[in-house]
Write an enzyme that holds these catalytic residues in place. Structure first.
Site, mmCIF file in Angstrom:
data_model
loop_
_atom_site.group_PDB
_atom_site.id
_atom_site.type_symbol
_atom_site.label_atom_id
_atom_site.label_comp_id
_atom_site.label_asym_id
_atom_site.label_seq_id
_atom_site.Cartn_x
_atom_site.Cartn_y
_atom_site.Cartn_z
ATOM 1 N N LYS A 76 -21.067 -48.284 -42.456
ATOM 2 C CA LYS A 76 -22.101 -49.320 -42.478
ATOM 3 C C LYS A 76 -22.794 -49.353 -43.834
ATOM 4 O O LYS A 76 -23.477 -48.396 -44.215
ATOM 5 C CB LYS A 76 -23.164 -49.069 -41.397
ATOM 6 C CG LYS A 76 -24.176 -50.226 -41.290
ATOM 7 C CD LYS A 76 -25.417 -49.857 -40.488
ATOM 8 C CE LYS A 76 -26.639 -49.673 -41.357
ATOM 9 N NZ LYS A 76 -27.020 -50.859 -42.150
ATOM 10 N N GLY B 277 -30.125 -42.077 -47.516
ATOM 11 C CA GLY B 277 -31.240 -42.993 -47.306
ATOM 12 C C GLY B 277 -32.552 -42.245 -47.255
ATOM 13 O O GLY B 277 -32.685 -41.146 -47.804
ATOM 14 N N THR C 121 -35.721 -41.733 -41.845
ATOM 15 C CA THR C 121 -34.516 -42.122 -41.116
ATOM 16 C C THR C 121 -33.596 -40.928 -40.923
ATOM 17 O O THR C 121 -32.994 -40.758 -39.853
ATOM 18 C CB THR C 121 -33.769 -43.242 -41.861
ATOM 19 O OG1 THR C 121 -34.661 -44.335 -42.084
ATOM 20 C CG2 THR C 121 -32.576 -43.730 -41.066
ATOM 21 N N GLU D 125 -28.238 -37.036 -47.320
ATOM 22 C CA GLU D 125 -28.767 -37.071 -48.684
ATOM 23 C C GLU D 125 -29.979 -37.990 -48.629
ATOM 24 O O GLU D 125 -29.844 -39.204 -48.496
ATOM 25 C CB GLU D 125 -27.691 -37.575 -49.652
ATOM 26 C CG GLU D 125 -27.952 -37.210 -51.109
ATOM 27 C CD GLU D 125 -28.881 -38.191 -51.791
ATOM 28 O OE1 GLU D 125 -30.099 -37.857 -51.912
ATOM 29 O OE2 GLU D 125 -28.428 -39.252 -52.202
ATOM 30 N N CYS E 145 -32.386 -42.280 -56.311
ATOM 31 C CA CYS E 145 -32.978 -41.079 -55.711
ATOM 32 C C CYS E 145 -33.163 -39.967 -56.732
ATOM 33 O O CYS E 145 -33.948 -39.043 -56.522
ATOM 34 C CB CYS E 145 -32.119 -40.587 -54.551
ATOM 35 S SG CYS E 145 -30.412 -40.207 -54.988
#
Length: 477
Positions: free
Chosen positions: A171, A224, A228, A246, A280
């Site tokens: 996804k 993400g 979450t 991650e 990130c």
């Protein structure tokens, strides 16, 4: 642009026929449609993956190499088309998208070779027995990737999963689906067997959750946000799924007085603001030794003044659009919070309305000083073109501030003291430490963070190990 799911080797409408709006952040307007898929589509993808799994697992390594390498060649052949789609979808400058398409192809090429080199281990027990360790495919695995580096990170997960012999249900982010859709077309052209890779577009709470909850999807690789990630872990852990998470970062960038200050400042501009700060690994907390604080601060401000904010398609643009309206509002709210907490905006802090793109979501690169290390602005991930700067007296204080967050993804520091370089690298509580550089990546090295920045590692053999299960076989002699 109308996006379609890629299931069982075919491009398909979502089962329910529902679609989401896809926005061009540079103009703040809808330009396409994304499938609003649900658990039915995930179930169809899983069914296709299951049917393809054993055949792909038993495909000779050299054949896997040929297919994965053909995908890499397909991305290279359409690099400009991919780059244009990514910039329009995500808001980043086109020159940066072009670079990221090179890396996406490299990911497939790297793991194409890994498919031929991944080997079993053996351990002889004198003349009593021989042990060998089989590394076997997990089965059907799930890969969920973010919106900030869409194809770069999508391919970073998919390629090793395929190289290790797994079938994949994947996804991409609903905010940036375009390059994953183009990848579907490349996979068809490259001859990837039907069902080996399935790409289901849609919302995290519907598609991502269906993947995580699916009883037969045996592993989840997710990149993400930390919130979450916690939710995924809470759902998947009782199901005993393998997890690679991650997550977020609040990365320090430390400049010591003995460093090459000119190089440190110029690199720090990238460390802080590349991809609108939506990486990130960006250094969002700049720590500067007291004796050179004013010098470095002023030099940095002068460099930031040179950054052009504007149309992602212009070669001169260095800061593009923020990916979405909600994220744009979030970044602005943190600039306001920083000032409420006593911070002083040294440069930036305002929205931008470029000519012809007045309704796009643009924010100036922003530097803020005068904040305490423990304030929210210095503790929470902003993920935008916003950094804070603060002085430190000595190495011990720099280390305390750097380690003083819940995150532990990446740290950068600048020094010409060899002993300090090794000492501090060992003591920084981060999964990645760059000394006198930033984002210098070797694909063979492990990638990931500690503390709230994640679980597990990606990259090199670490990814191949994650996407396989070890089986010890002991044969008595």
């Amino acid at each position: 642009m109308k996006i379609l799911n890629y299931i069982n080797g075919e491009l398909k409408e979502p089962a329910a026929g529902a679609y989401l709006d896809n926005y061009d952040p540079s103009i703040g307007q809808v330009y396409g449609q994304v499938p609003d898929s649900d658990s039915t589509d995930v179930a169809d993808a899983y069914k296709a993956a299951t049917a393809a799994q054993k055949g792909w697992e038993n495909t000779p390594a050299e054949e896997k190499f040929k297919v994965l390498n053909a995908i890499a060649e397909g991305i290279d052949a359409k690099r400009e088309e991919f780059a244009l789609a990514e910039s329009r979808d995500q808001g980043k400058p086109l020159w940066l998208s072009r670079n990221e398409m090179i890396r996406a192809a490299q990911n497939f090429r790297f793991y194409a070779t890994a498919a031929m080199q991944f080997a079993s281990e053996s351990h002889a027990m004198e003349n009593r027995a021989i042990n060998y360790t089989l590394r076997q495919s997990i089965g059907v695995v799930g890969c969920i990737s973010p919106w900030n580096l869409p194809l770069y990170l999508f391919s970073w997960k998919i390629a090793p999963a395929l190289a290790a012999g797994n079938a994949v249900v994947a996804k991409p982010s609903e905010f940036t689906p375009a390059t994953a859709f183009l990848l579907s077309e490349v996979c068809i052209q490259a001859g990837l067997p039907k069902g080996v890779l399935n790409i289901v577009h849609g919302l995290g709470p519907k598609v991502g959750q269906a993947m995580v909850e699916h009883p037969k999807i045996k592993a989840i690789s997710f990149t993400g946000g930390t919130v979450t990630g916690k939710y995924i872990a809470a759902t998947a852990a009782p199901m005993f799924k393998k997890l690679s998470l991650e997550l977020g970062g609040k990365n320090p960038n430390i400049i010591f007085a003995d460093a090459d200050l000119d190089k440190a400042v110029k690199t720090t501009v990238n460390t802080s603001f590349m991809n609108q700060g939506e990486i990130c690994l960006c250094g969002s907390r700049l720590l500067i030794e007291e004796s050179v604080y004013e010098e470095v601060k002023n030099a940095l401000i002068e460099e930031v003044k040179k950054l052009t904010v504007g149309d992602p398609m212009n070669d001169s643009t260095r800061i593009g659009a923020i990916v979405s309206k909600p994220h744009y509002e979030k970044v602005k709210s943190y600039i306001e919070l920083a000032q409420e907490e006593g911070g002083k905006v040294l440069i930036g802090g305002q929205t931008v309305h470029p000519e012809g793109k007045e309704n796009g979501w643009y924010i100036q690169p922003t530097i803020i000083e005068g904040l305490k290390a423990e304030c929210r602005t210095n503790q929470e991930e902003i993920f935008g073109p916003v950094i804070t700067i603060m002085p430190f007296k000595n190495e011990a204080e720099a280390l305390e501030i750097a380690n003083g967050t819940e995150y532990g993804l990446a740290a950068t520091f600048w020094t010409n003291d060899l002993k300090r370089a090794h000492r501090l690298a060992s003591e920084l509580e981060f999964g990645i430490v760059w000394v006198n550089c930033w984002l210098l990546r070797d694909l063979r090295t492990p990638f990931g963070g500690v503390k709230s920045s994640g679980v597990g590692r990606e990259g090199g053999w670490e990814a191949m190990r994650f996407f396989t299960e070890p089986k010890n076989v002991c044969i008595a002699l």
